[in-house]
Design a protein around this motif. Structure first.
Motif, PDB file in Angstrom:
ATOM      1  N   GLY A  84      12.973   0.612   3.463  1.00  0.00           N
ATOM      2  CA  GLY A  84      11.961   0.577   4.516  1.00  0.00           C
ATOM      3  C   GLY A  84      12.072  -0.605   5.454  1.00  0.00           C
ATOM      4  O   GLY A  84      11.321  -0.698   6.426  1.00  0.00           O
ATOM      5  N   CYS A 153      12.985   4.163   6.185  1.00  0.00           N
ATOM      6  CA  CYS A 153      11.616   4.645   6.375  1.00  0.00           C
ATOM      7  C   CYS A 153      11.177   4.348   7.796  1.00  0.00           C
ATOM      8  O   CYS A 153      11.466   3.270   8.322  1.00  0.00           O
ATOM      9  N   ALA A 170       9.474   5.320  -0.154  1.00  0.00           N
ATOM     10  CA  ALA A 170      10.857   4.879   0.088  1.00  0.00           C
ATOM     11  C   ALA A 170      11.300   3.907  -0.994  1.00  0.00           C
ATOM     12  O   ALA A 170      12.429   3.971  -1.497  1.00  0.00           O
TER      13      ALA A 170
END
Length: 566
Positions: A84, A153, A170
């Motif tokens: 992410g 993400c 994620a």
């Protein structure tokens, strides 16, 4: 498990390397002690990739060193694992210091995989690098090699509650699919050797047939380019809450020049799953690819080729069987864009987020633009975090109202926030290529700034108000995602590129070859004509990629290799 979906034949050499590696240890530890060479020998050259590193050398100096009868200036590039792309300010300060003190280039590079890379780390500093990262809660496990890599993400500072939930998934997916071997801790962190065999219940003792990429994406922003990835979880929300995902499988962009058995491919939508089934489905997709992927020919080993070889319905049914879950019909969603939203945005929690454009993701102190120093100064006072985007940019996230002015002032002072940067430049991207990437055939990062200026001049010449999604890669391996651009240039030789046209703004269409192996000047001549034609003949607000398809300048690519190569 039926053997009918397994490709028969002599296994690729990488399969031997993985199988004999003692769960990725190899002889890396012994190699580290060898000061006669600055590189890694034999199998370890491949095995260090599973630990997040690539051996490289500075190709600008390769010929001169050869002339002097010296080996190439070996070093490693490390890519961190940051699901992410979220990094804390204190962590940023630590990586800033390491880059300054222990890398040949002194830079931090943000990547299209939503993380950062160190370039130019010499052998004596490699263990220090891993231990420095470990001390601040970062590692580089499985960011390269035949494993599931850094999970992307959507960097969405507007729907912040939804982003928190998506980011959490994620992270869970990343952790669930990580290698379980203790090799990383033993080799780099001097971890205690634990008795008993290693086990890899998901990845297997030979790991995956090829690299595997996963994303979590929040419509309408396709800022992670889902069709470049093997496995994608498209967030479906109800009343602002995440309720599940549509699962897209089989995307990928890498190919080989001149080899029509290789091609880019869009991902297929397998259907909807509730949140509670996410990890089971992720594991089932990975293990199906583990068992059915091509271990004979690495050029055809990615998930996209497995789907095309065995059939989408067959692959999907196997995933459902392994997970003990059936996909529901896909829920409706739409991608409307994929770029980052620059400048200040207020989140629903009242905090503010400042997205900075970082050309090519390269954070370095440049003349009149001390970017690296500026970010360090911001990190010293920032109470929130940073979010690296999949478009090589950086978000200063979670800024309180009373702190906005000082952070904006520092960003402007150090060239991190520049109102003169055009939307064309913001929508252009390149991979690293020369001088460090061993696969590069042509320039990319060093070529892009001037190319964008030239394209800006052409847009101005023809009084065209719209911009074009423009991407350049130094080779056809896909790192800069040129094969999802409206104009994609892929290096063929120094100063020569293949030109692809016809991607769309949402990132859901692959462009098609327009001109092959042409020079930089020839590229500009072609774009001059095409932009002029677009300005005169284009419909109102018609994007460039849509225009070249509608006018038949290139044919539309759908899914198959025939569409792409014909």
């Amino acid at each position: 498990m039926s053997n009918k979906h397994i490709v028969e034949g002599p296994l690729a050499v990488n399969e031997r390397i993985k199988g004999e590696s003692n769960f990725l240890r190899g002889t890396i530890a012994q190699d580290l002690e060898d000061r006669i060479t600055g590189g890694f020998t034999s199998d370890n050259f491949q095995l260090i990739r599973f630990h997040g590193m690539y051996q490289q050398d500075d190709r600008d100096f390769r010929a001169e060193r050869t002339k002097q009868k010296l080996e190439p200036l070996h070093n490693v590039m490390l890519r961190a694992r940051m699901p992410g792309g979220i990094i804390q300010a204190k962590q940023w300060l630590a990586i800033d210091k390491f880059a300054q003190d222990h890398t040949s280039y002194g830079s931090i590079r943000l990547t299209t995989r939503q993380t950062f890379q160190f370039h130019g780390v010499l052998k004596p500093n490699i263990k220090l690098m891993h231990q420095t990262l470990n001390s601040i809660g970062i590692d580089s496990i499985a960011t390269a090699g035949d494993v599931n890599r850094n999970v992307l993400c959507t960097s969405n500072p507007v729907e912040s509650q939804l982003h928190v939930e998506a980011y959490d998934w994620a992270t869970k997916i990343s952790e669930h699919l990580l290698p379980k071997t203790r090799a990383y801790a033993e080799v780099w962190l001097d971890g205690e050797k634990i008795e008993g065999p290693d086990e890899e219940p998901i990845l297997g003792s030979n790991y995956l047939p090829r690299k595997f990429k996963t994303t979590v994406v929040i419509p309408p922003q396709n800022d992670v380019d889902v069709h470049a990835n093997d496995l994608n979880f498209v967030a479906i929300e109800e009343q602002g809450k995440l309720v599940g995902f549509n699962v897209l499988v089989g995307g990928g962009l890498a190919m080989t020049h001149g080899d029509e058995s290789t091609y880019p491919r869009r991902a297929d939508d397998f259907g909807f799953i509730p949140l509670s089934h996410t990890l089971q489905i992720a594991e089932a997709v990975v293990t199906t690819q583990r068992d059915w992927g091509n271990r004979v020919n690495r050029k055809n080993a990615k998930t996209k080729y497995t789907l095309d070889r065995v059939g989408i319905d067959t692959f999907k049914a196997e995933v459902e069987s392994r997970a003990g879950i059936s996909f529901a019909p896909s829920r409706d969603y739409e991608f409307t864009g994929r770029g980052d939203r620059f400048g200040w945005v207020e989140g629903i929690d009242g905090k503010h987020h400042l997205t900075l454009f970082i050309e090519n993701g390269r954070i370095l102190d440049l003349p009149q633009r001390p970017l690296k120093t500026g970010l360090a100064k911001i990190a010293q006072i920032h109470n929130g975090d940073f979010r690296m985007t999949a478009n090589q940019n950086l978000i200063i996230a979670g800024v309180a109202e009373q702190d906005k002015a000082v952070i904006e002032s520092l960003a402007v002072e150090h060239g991190l926030l520049d109102a003169s940067v055009s939307t064309q430049r913001q929508n252009s991207m390149a991979c690293v290529a020369f001088p460090t990437c061993p696969l590069a055939m042509a320039e990319a990062e060093r070529y892009l700034p001037q190319l964008v200026s030239d394209v800006e001049a052409l847009l101005g010449k023809h009084q065209q108000q719209q911009d074009i999604i423009l991407r350049v890669t130094g080779c056809p391996n896909g790192c800069g995602r040129a094969l999802l651009a409206e104009i994609g240039l892929i290096g063929k030789a120094p100063g020569k590129y293949n030109v692809y046209l016809g991607g769309n703004r949402a990132g859901t269409r692959i462009p098609k070859l327009y001109k092959e192996n042409i020079s930089e000047q020839a590229i500009l001549d072609e774009l001059d004509t095409l932009i002029g034609q677009w300005t005169i003949e284009g419909k109102d607000k018609e994007a460039f990629g849509d225009f070249v398809i509608r006018q038949g300048i290139v044919a539309e690519v759908f899914v198959s290799s025939r569409d792409f190569h014909a």
